[in-house]
Design a protein around this motif. Structure first.
Motif, PDB file in Angstrom:
ATOM      1  N   VAL A 118       1.028  -1.249   0.008  1.00 47.78           N
ATOM      2  CA  VAL A 118       0.008   0.015   0.077  1.00 47.78           C
ATOM      3  C   VAL A 118       0.919   1.236   0.023  1.00 47.78           C
ATOM      4  O   VAL A 118       0.738   2.177  -0.721  1.00 47.78           O
ATOM      5  N   PHE A 119       1.873   0.972   0.746  1.00 47.43           N
ATOM      6  CA  PHE A 119       2.689   2.254   1.068  1.00 47.43           C
ATOM      7  C   PHE A 119       3.360   2.815  -0.492  1.00 47.43           C
ATOM      8  O   PHE A 119       3.451   3.739  -1.028  1.00 47.43           O
ATOM      9  N   ILE A 151       7.869   1.061  12.528  1.00 48.67           N
ATOM     10  CA  ILE A 151       8.221   1.307  11.046  1.00 48.67           C
ATOM     11  C   ILE A 151       7.017   1.658  10.298  1.00 48.67           C
ATOM     12  O   ILE A 151       6.738   2.445   9.553  1.00 48.67           O
ATOM     13  N   LEU A 152       6.071   0.658  10.571  1.00 49.23           N
ATOM     14  CA  LEU A 152       4.920   0.805   9.832  1.00 49.23           C
ATOM     15  C   LEU A 152       3.999   2.004  10.017  1.00 49.23           C
ATOM     16  O   LEU A 152       3.184   2.421   9.135  1.00 49.23           O
ATOM     17  N   SER A 153       3.875   2.226  11.331  1.00 52.76           N
ATOM     18  CA  SER A 153       3.212   3.387  11.899  1.00 52.76           C
ATOM     19  C   SER A 153       3.726   4.886  11.068  1.00 52.76           C
ATOM     20  O   SER A 153       3.040   5.522  10.325  1.00 52.76           O
ATOM     21  N   VAL A 154       5.078   4.944  10.856  1.00 56.50           N
ATOM     22  CA  VAL A 154       5.559   5.953  10.353  1.00 56.50           C
ATOM     23  C   VAL A 154       5.432   6.110   8.953  1.00 56.50           C
ATOM     24  O   VAL A 154       4.948   6.942   8.268  1.00 56.50           O
ATOM     25  N   LEU A 155       5.716   4.749   8.172  1.00 53.49           N
ATOM     26  CA  LEU A 155       5.854   4.751   6.933  1.00 53.49           C
ATOM     27  C   LEU A 155       3.988   5.240   6.199  1.00 53.49           C
ATOM     28  O   LEU A 155       3.873   5.657   5.149  1.00 53.49           O
ATOM     29  N   LEU A 156       3.261   4.405   7.034  1.00 58.90           N
ATOM     30  CA  LEU A 156       1.656   4.733   6.615  1.00 58.90           C
ATOM     31  C   LEU A 156       1.210   6.047   6.941  1.00 58.90           C
ATOM     32  O   LEU A 156       0.520   6.597   6.140  1.00 58.90           O
ATOM     33  N   PHE A 200      15.366   5.172   0.369  1.00 60.98           N
ATOM     34  CA  PHE A 200      16.157   5.852   1.414  1.00 60.98           C
ATOM     35  C   PHE A 200      15.373   6.139   2.597  1.00 60.98           C
ATOM     36  O   PHE A 200      15.873   6.018   3.722  1.00 60.98           O
ATOM     37  N   PHE A 201      14.071   6.636   2.443  1.00 55.87           N
ATOM     38  CA  PHE A 201      13.465   7.093   3.531  1.00 55.87           C
ATOM     39  C   PHE A 201      12.935   5.545   4.418  1.00 55.87           C
ATOM     40  O   PHE A 201      13.213   5.647   5.559  1.00 55.87           O
ATOM     41  N   LYS A 202      12.751   4.559   3.876  1.00 57.80           N
ATOM     42  CA  LYS A 202      12.431   3.127   4.364  1.00 57.80           C
ATOM     43  C   LYS A 202      13.732   2.839   5.122  1.00 57.80           C
ATOM     44  O   LYS A 202      13.830   2.300   6.479  1.00 57.80           O
ATOM     45  N   GLU A 246       6.518  13.604  10.397  1.00 60.53           N
ATOM     46  CA  GLU A 246       6.773  14.818   9.908  1.00 60.53           C
ATOM     47  C   GLU A 246       8.449  14.906  10.166  1.00 60.53           C
ATOM     48  O   GLU A 246       9.488  15.444   9.576  1.00 60.53           O
ATOM     49  N   ASP A 247       8.920  14.752  11.685  1.00 59.57           N
ATOM     50  CA  ASP A 247      10.298  14.813  11.953  1.00 59.57           C
ATOM     51  C   ASP A 247      11.102  13.817  11.073  1.00 59.57           C
ATOM     52  O   ASP A 247      12.201  14.208  10.693  1.00 59.57           O
TER      53      ASP A 247
END
Ligand code: SAH
Length: 262
Positions: A118-119, A151-156, A200-202, A246-247
């Motif tokens: 989904v991401f 991890i998944l909280s941030v990515l989604l 890179f973000f991941k 955002e951070d």
């Protein structure tokens, strides 16, 4: 009846009222909505979806026995059933490249992989409503500052508003799973795209959470081989759960600039 197979994560929902509640959690279904149901099984959720408005409904199911069951009990959906693996199918092919919402009582053994997909495909997936193992649903919808945030909280949450909707008890399924289930909704937010590549973000987010008790200065040392600007000192003294999505975006941008200075 389909015989439940463990390796396919099959736990069939037994209660129509719960299926209705899940189907009703898709917001704004209208005659222009395309819906993809993942893992319909014997079609309890499908039946409920059929009573709603949509432009097109497609089902993707990996289990041959379930596919045969669906053909037999939902003959009008003949062309809507795709026998295949959601993790492997080319998503552009399903609705000719048009965007679509996803719904399902998902196979729990592949929850994270479904969510990573989904991401990666967020530009064509405006909404997801799904049932997961409760802990997974809680993790994805948890905000920063909580112990479930990962991890998944941030990515989604970078791309979606994530809302925990309700809990479903074990006995609502046949066979009952060992854990409770949770239904969540993801709705695409306004964030257009990241200032760095997805990979890179991941990598930054994963490295940060792989050592979640350490400060970012330690866990992200591989990204800090060059002298870094003083402004980063405060953020690098934090632990990952103290970082909002955002951070993380701002930090990933700063680390990427360090790698490729103008
Ligand atoms: N929606 C049904 C079944 C839920 S069980 C109900 O609520 O009763 C999960 C379903 O996902 C099973 O039918 C299983 O065969 C299917 N499934 C498992 N892995 C899959 C995959 N990779 N792609 C598509 N479907 C899958």
């Amino acid at each position: 009846m389909v015989r439940a197979k463990k390796h396919l994560g099959q736990h069939f929902l037994r209660e129509d009222a719960i299926a209705d509640k899940i189907a009703g959690s898709l917001t704004g279904t209208s005659s222009s909505t395309r819906i993809l149901e993942i893992g319909p099984g014997m079609g309890i959720l499908t039946r409920s979806l059929l009573s709603r408005k949509f432009e097109q409904l497609k089902l993707i199911e990996l289990d041959t026995e379930s596919v045969a069951y669906l053909h037999q009990h939902f003959p009008t959906l003949k062309d809507a059933v795709i026998e295949g693996d959601f993790l492997k199918i080319n998503l552009d092919k399903i609705f000719d490249g048009e965007s679509f919402s996803i719904i399902g009582n998902f196979p729990y053994n592949i929850s994270s992989q479904i969510l990573f997909r989904v991401f990666e495909n967020r530009e064509r997936i405006p909404e997801v409503v799904g049932m997961f193992q409760r802990e997974v649903a809680q993790r994805i919808t948890s905000g920063h500052g909580t112990k479930d945030y990962g991890i998944l909280s941030v990515l989604l949450q970078v791309y979606y508003h994530a809302t925990y909707l309700f809990t479903v008890e074990e006995d609502a399924f046949d066979p009952p799973p060992k854990v409770k289930s949770g239904v969540l909704r993801l709705t695409r937010n306004q964030t257009p795209s990241l200032p760095v590549s997805d990979s890179f973000f991941k990598a930054v987010v994963k490295a940060a959470f792989n050592q979640r008790r350490k400060t970012l200065r330690n866990s992200l040392s591989a990204f800090l081989t060059k002298p870094h600007p003083e402004e980063l000192a405060e953020v690098l003294s934090r632990r990952p759960e103290q970082m909002s999505p955002e951070d993380f975006i701002n930090l990933a941008k700063a680390l990427n600039d360090l790698k490729n200075p103008e």
